[in-house]
Design a protein around this motif. Structure first.
Motif, PDB file in Angstrom:
ATOM      1  N   SER A 165       0.848  -1.211   0.000  1.00 48.61           N
ATOM      2  CA  SER A 165       0.000   0.000   0.000  1.00 48.61           C
ATOM      3  C   SER A 165       0.876   1.250   0.000  1.00 48.61           C
ATOM      4  CB  SER A 165      -0.879   0.023   1.249  1.00 48.61           C
ATOM      5  OG  SER A 165      -1.504  -1.218   1.406  1.00 48.61           O
ATOM      6  N   SER A 166       2.113   1.110   0.525  1.00 45.59           N
ATOM      7  CA  SER A 166       3.000   2.297   0.600  1.00 45.59           C
ATOM      8  C   SER A 166       3.345   2.802  -0.798  1.00 45.59           C
ATOM      9  CB  SER A 166       4.278   1.933   1.354  1.00 45.59           C
ATOM     10  OG  SER A 166       4.891   0.812   0.752  1.00 45.59           O
ATOM     11  N   LEU A 167       3.062   1.986  -1.831  1.00 50.49           N
ATOM     12  CA  LEU A 167       3.402   2.397  -3.197  1.00 50.49           C
ATOM     13  C   LEU A 167       2.472   3.476  -3.736  1.00 50.49           C
ATOM     14  CD1 LEU A 167       4.214  -1.156  -4.613  1.00 50.49           C
ATOM     15  CD2 LEU A 167       5.849   0.694  -4.132  1.00 50.49           C
ATOM     16  N   VAL A 168       1.409   3.805  -3.002  1.00 46.04           N
ATOM     17  CA  VAL A 168       0.544   4.908  -3.480  1.00 46.04           C
ATOM     18  C   VAL A 168       1.077   6.252  -2.990  1.00 46.04           C
ATOM     19  CG1 VAL A 168      -1.490   3.405  -3.512  1.00 46.04           C
ATOM     20  CG2 VAL A 168      -1.086   4.866  -1.538  1.00 46.04           C
ATOM     21  N   LEU A 169       2.066   6.220  -2.095  1.00 45.36           N
ATOM     22  CA  LEU A 169       2.574   7.454  -1.484  1.00 45.36           C
ATOM     23  C   LEU A 169       3.157   8.411  -2.522  1.00 45.36           C
ATOM     24  CD1 LEU A 169       3.027   8.705   1.351  1.00 45.36           C
ATOM     25  CD2 LEU A 169       5.250   7.554   1.383  1.00 45.36           C
ATOM     26  N   GLY A 170       4.109   7.939  -3.303  1.00 47.14           N
ATOM     27  CA  GLY A 170       4.766   8.789  -4.300  1.00 47.14           C
ATOM     28  C   GLY A 170       3.782   9.348  -5.312  1.00 47.14           C
ATOM     29  N   PRO A 171       2.944   8.490  -5.923  1.00 45.82           N
ATOM     30  CA  PRO A 171       1.972   8.993  -6.899  1.00 45.82           C
ATOM     31  C   PRO A 171       0.991  10.001  -6.294  1.00 45.82           C
ATOM     32  CG  PRO A 171       2.235   6.633  -7.170  1.00 45.82           C
ATOM     33  CD  PRO A 171       3.038   7.013  -5.972  1.00 45.82           C
ATOM     34  N   LEU A 172       0.522   9.752  -5.059  1.00 49.57           N
ATOM     35  CA  LEU A 172      -0.453  10.688  -4.458  1.00 49.57           C
ATOM     36  C   LEU A 172       0.190  12.060  -4.255  1.00 49.57           C
ATOM     37  CD1 LEU A 172      -2.358   8.583  -1.767  1.00 49.57           C
ATOM     38  CD2 LEU A 172      -3.330   9.635  -3.828  1.00 49.57           C
ATOM     39  N   VAL A 173       1.413  12.100  -3.729  1.00 45.65           N
ATOM     40  CA  VAL A 173       2.068  13.389  -3.465  1.00 45.65           C
ATOM     41  C   VAL A 173       2.376  14.097  -4.791  1.00 45.65           C
ATOM     42  CG1 VAL A 173       4.078  14.520  -2.444  1.00 45.65           C
ATOM     43  CG2 VAL A 173       3.094  12.525  -1.329  1.00 45.65           C
ATOM     44  N   ALA A 174       2.856  13.327  -5.776  1.00 45.61           N
ATOM     45  CA  ALA A 174       3.267  13.932  -7.055  1.00 45.61           C
ATOM     46  C   ALA A 174       2.078  14.500  -7.812  1.00 45.61           C
ATOM     47  CB  ALA A 174       3.965  12.878  -7.910  1.00 45.61           C
ATOM     48  N   ARG A 175       0.914  13.790  -7.761  1.00 50.98           N
ATOM     49  CA  ARG A 175      -0.216  14.204  -8.595  1.00 50.98           C
ATOM     50  C   ARG A 175      -1.173  15.112  -7.846  1.00 50.98           C
ATOM     51  NH1 ARG A 175      -1.722  16.191 -11.806  1.00 50.98           N
ATOM     52  NH2 ARG A 175      -2.808  15.899 -13.743  1.00 50.98           N
ATOM     53  N   TRP A 176      -1.326  14.798  -6.555  1.00 48.92           N
ATOM     54  CA  TRP A 176      -2.427  15.437  -5.803  1.00 48.92           C
ATOM     55  C   TRP A 176      -1.904  16.319  -4.672  1.00 48.92           C
ATOM     56  CZ3 TRP A 176      -6.761  14.541  -8.507  1.00 48.92           C
ATOM     57  CH2 TRP A 176      -6.749  13.449  -9.385  1.00 48.92           C
ATOM     58  N   GLY A 177      -0.570  16.336  -4.457  1.00 44.23           N
ATOM     59  CA  GLY A 177       0.009  17.278  -3.491  1.00 44.23           C
ATOM     60  C   GLY A 177      -0.105  16.867  -2.039  1.00 44.23           C
ATOM     61  N   HIS A 178      -0.733  15.698  -1.777  1.00 40.15           N
ATOM     62  CA  HIS A 178      -0.866  15.284  -0.382  1.00 40.15           C
ATOM     63  C   HIS A 178      -1.127  13.793  -0.302  1.00 40.15           C
ATOM     64  CE1 HIS A 178      -3.220  14.599   3.406  1.00 40.15           C
ATOM     65  NE2 HIS A 178      -2.061  15.078   3.834  1.00 40.15           N
ATOM     66  N   ALA A 179      -0.652  13.194   0.799  1.00 35.78           N
ATOM     67  CA  ALA A 179      -0.968  11.783   1.070  1.00 35.78           C
ATOM     68  C   ALA A 179      -0.944  11.588   2.582  1.00 35.78           C
ATOM     69  CB  ALA A 179       0.071  10.874   0.429  1.00 35.78           C
ATOM     70  N   LEU A 180      -1.936  10.842   3.078  1.00 35.79           N
ATOM     71  CA  LEU A 180      -1.907  10.440   4.486  1.00 35.79           C
ATOM     72  C   LEU A 180      -1.970   8.922   4.503  1.00 35.79           C
ATOM     73  CD1 LEU A 180      -1.880  11.443   7.441  1.00 35.79           C
ATOM     74  CD2 LEU A 180      -4.356  11.078   7.463  1.00 35.79           C
ATOM     75  N   LEU A 181      -0.875   8.296   4.933  1.00 36.17           N
ATOM     76  CA  LEU A 181      -0.733   6.835   4.827  1.00 36.17           C
ATOM     77  C   LEU A 181      -0.442   6.248   6.194  1.00 36.17           C
ATOM     78  CD1 LEU A 181      -0.029   4.467   2.515  1.00 36.17           C
ATOM     79  CD2 LEU A 181       2.254   4.822   3.437  1.00 36.17           C
ATOM     80  N   PRO A 182      -1.372   5.491   6.783  1.00 38.33           N
ATOM     81  CA  PRO A 182      -1.027   4.780   8.030  1.00 38.33           C
ATOM     82  C   PRO A 182       0.181   3.899   7.753  1.00 38.33           C
ATOM     83  CG  PRO A 182      -3.356   4.532   7.493  1.00 38.33           C
ATOM     84  CD  PRO A 182      -2.712   5.156   6.303  1.00 38.33           C
ATOM     85  N   LEU A 183       1.075   3.754   8.727  1.00 40.35           N
ATOM     86  CA  LEU A 183       2.263   2.913   8.495  1.00 40.35           C
ATOM     87  C   LEU A 183       1.770   1.502   8.177  1.00 40.35           C
ATOM     88  CD1 LEU A 183       4.637   4.441  11.139  1.00 40.35           C
ATOM     89  CD2 LEU A 183       4.805   4.561   8.636  1.00 40.35           C
ATOM     90  N   PRO A 184       2.261   0.905   7.056  1.00 41.23           N
ATOM     91  CA  PRO A 184       1.661  -0.314   6.513  1.00 41.23           C
ATOM     92  C   PRO A 184       1.962  -1.565   7.328  1.00 41.23           C
ATOM     93  CG  PRO A 184       3.538   0.324   5.183  1.00 41.23           C
ATOM     94  CD  PRO A 184       3.340   1.408   6.198  1.00 41.23           C
TER      95      PRO A 184
END
Ligand code: EPZ
Length: 427
Positions: free
Chosen positions: A104-123
């Motif tokens: 699930s941590s693999l959505v971190l980079g794309p979310l920040v790059a495209r949408w400017g923010h990500a909140l990811l509980p530690l997987p």
């Protein structure tokens, strides 16, 4: 099929061992390529990513649910998938899904790059020792993301990311993937030094290029990405799963059978085939099929150290340890990638295997035969290795906690039965 993600999955497999496995099976799409490629769809806006040869696995369905929770629509039928991303996504990932799977941590980079923010509980995911995200976070912060760790979650935010030079302390697969995906939309050029070189990284880069990304050097330790304003809809393909293929190869060899895997690229399995050859396996390659059986001299002990690609993969360490437990002589297995991926040794000993541990090194003294028993799988590949042991053991074996195995092996029962295994499932 017994391992459709949405149906109840059997908890146990009962194996009546001692049968030679022989025959031909098709290799599934690679789980560890499909997961990052699915996450890459988040880089799109009002566009879609179509994929073929996607394996139908529990982890794939978890990633489908994660993408749907973010607001994407995902159609997954057979082995084809279409992910459509709207004008707006939400950027907070649901804790229950993230805890199920480290990928699930693999959505971190794309979310920040495209949408400017990500909140990811530690997987969560496999318990393979401490599996921090420090390399991922260090790379993204070098690109300008503000990273905060609070209440067991990672909060990352940024305006448009900037290209940067990122040197990884270790060739981490996930960190390479996250930074590479984020860099496709950054302003300027990103260079990843000491990048992971796995075939799954190249598959991801191929799909990103189909989406319009400018990436060079994937598959080497130096990847250069020139950021774009946006990416566009594309259709991509998932490469075969080299780890699944290796698992069935080892099952064929340990039972003295003759197994053919169809649809596998031999070049991505070199280290695996070389080590199995050293141990006494013989291979025949015709086109995209690899056949394997044990040589007339039988199996003999060897030394194996797990390494990043192109070295011997850690994901086949439990499986080759199963094979070596019945090889003639002593073997040394050194797990250098994860700090605790030898927990399966205790379960192996229940079969009568003779294994001692010194730090992260297992010393195996081959035995003539294994005896059926009841064992529990602790993670995906350890579970697969216990099944291999059960197939070779005399008598009946029950492998419990199969939920780990369903994460990575599609149609396990059908494939084993095709090869002649005498098995049944229980809830
Ligand atoms: C990927 O995990 C695979 N998973 C794993 O496969 C595989 O075992 C692993 O790569 C190594 O090949 C997927 O691709 C979904 P890493 P990943 O980052 O990316 C440490 C399976 O069975 N590390 O290369 O999580 C880490 O603790 C799974 O299919 C940090 O210290 O692996 C480990 O010791 C299991 N900090 C080492 O690096 C970080 O920020 C390698 O991990 C990241 C990693």
């Amino acid at each position: 099929m017994e391992n459709k993600g949405e149906n109840k999955l059997p908890e146990k497999i009962i194996i009546r061992g001692g049968k030679k496995l022989s025959g031909t099976i098709n290799v599934q799409g690679a789980k560890n390529a499909a997961l990052p490629v699915m996450a890459a769809a988040i880089l799109l806006k009002n566009a879609s990513l179509t994929l073929s040869n996607v394996p139908d696995l529990y982890d794939i369905r978890t990633m489908c649910d994660l993408l749907r929770n973010l607001g994407a629509s995902v159609e997954f039928e057979g082995h084809s998938m279409r992910i459509s991303v709207p004008e707006k996504l939400n950027t907070e990932t649901p804790t229950d899904l993230v805890r199920k799977m480290r990928a699930s941590s693999l959505v971190l980079g794309p979310l920040v790059a495209r949408w400017g923010h990500a909140l990811l509980p530690l997987p969560g995911g496999c318990v393979l020792g401490s599996r921090p995200l420090d390399f991922h976070l260090k790379g993204l912060s070098k690109m300008g993301a503000d990273i905060e760790l609070k209440n067991g979650a990672v909060s990352a935010s940024s305006g448009r990311l900037n290209g940067a030079s990122v040197t990884l302390d270790y060739p981490s697969v996930g960190a390479t993937e996250n930074i590479m995906m984020a860099a496709t939309l950054a302003a300027g050029t990103t260079c990843i030094e000491n990048a992971a070189k796995e075939p799954e990284i190249v598959n991801l880069a191929d799909v990103l290029r189909l989406m319009g990304a400018d990436i060079k050097g994937d598959g080497t330790e130096r990847i250069v990405i020139i950021g774009r304003e946006e990416l566009s809809s594309a259709s991509g393909y998932i490469i075969p799963d080299r780890i699944e293929a290796a698992t069935y190869m080892m099952a064929g060899v340990i039972t003295g059978g003759d197994v053919t895997l169809k649809g596998i690229e031999e070049k991505c399995m070199e280290a695996i085939l070389n080590k199995m050859r050293d141990a006494g396996a013989e291979f025949a390659v015709t086109g995209d099929s690899v056949s394997v059986r044990v040589s007339s001299n039988g199996l003999k002990g060897i030394s194996v150290k797990t390494l990043p690609f192109p070295g011997f993969p850690t994901d086949t360490q439990p499986q080759i340890m199963a094979l070596l437990s019945v090889a003639d002589g002593t073997s040394i297995v050194n797990e250098s990638v994860f700090d605790s991926r030898l927990l399966h040794i205790n379960e192996f000993k229940k079969f009568g295997a003779r294994i001692e541990m010194q730090d992260n090194v297992a010393i195996i003294t081959g035995v003539k035969k294994l005896n059926g028993t009841v064992v529990h799988s602790s993670n995906l590949r350890a579970g697969a290795a216990l099944i291999i042991m059960g197939l070779a053991a005399e008598g009946e074996t029950t492998v419990c906690d199969l939920q780990h195995v369903w994460r990575g092996y599609e149609s396990l029962g059908e494939k084993l039965r095709t090869l002649g295994a005498d098995i049944e499932f229980e809830d």
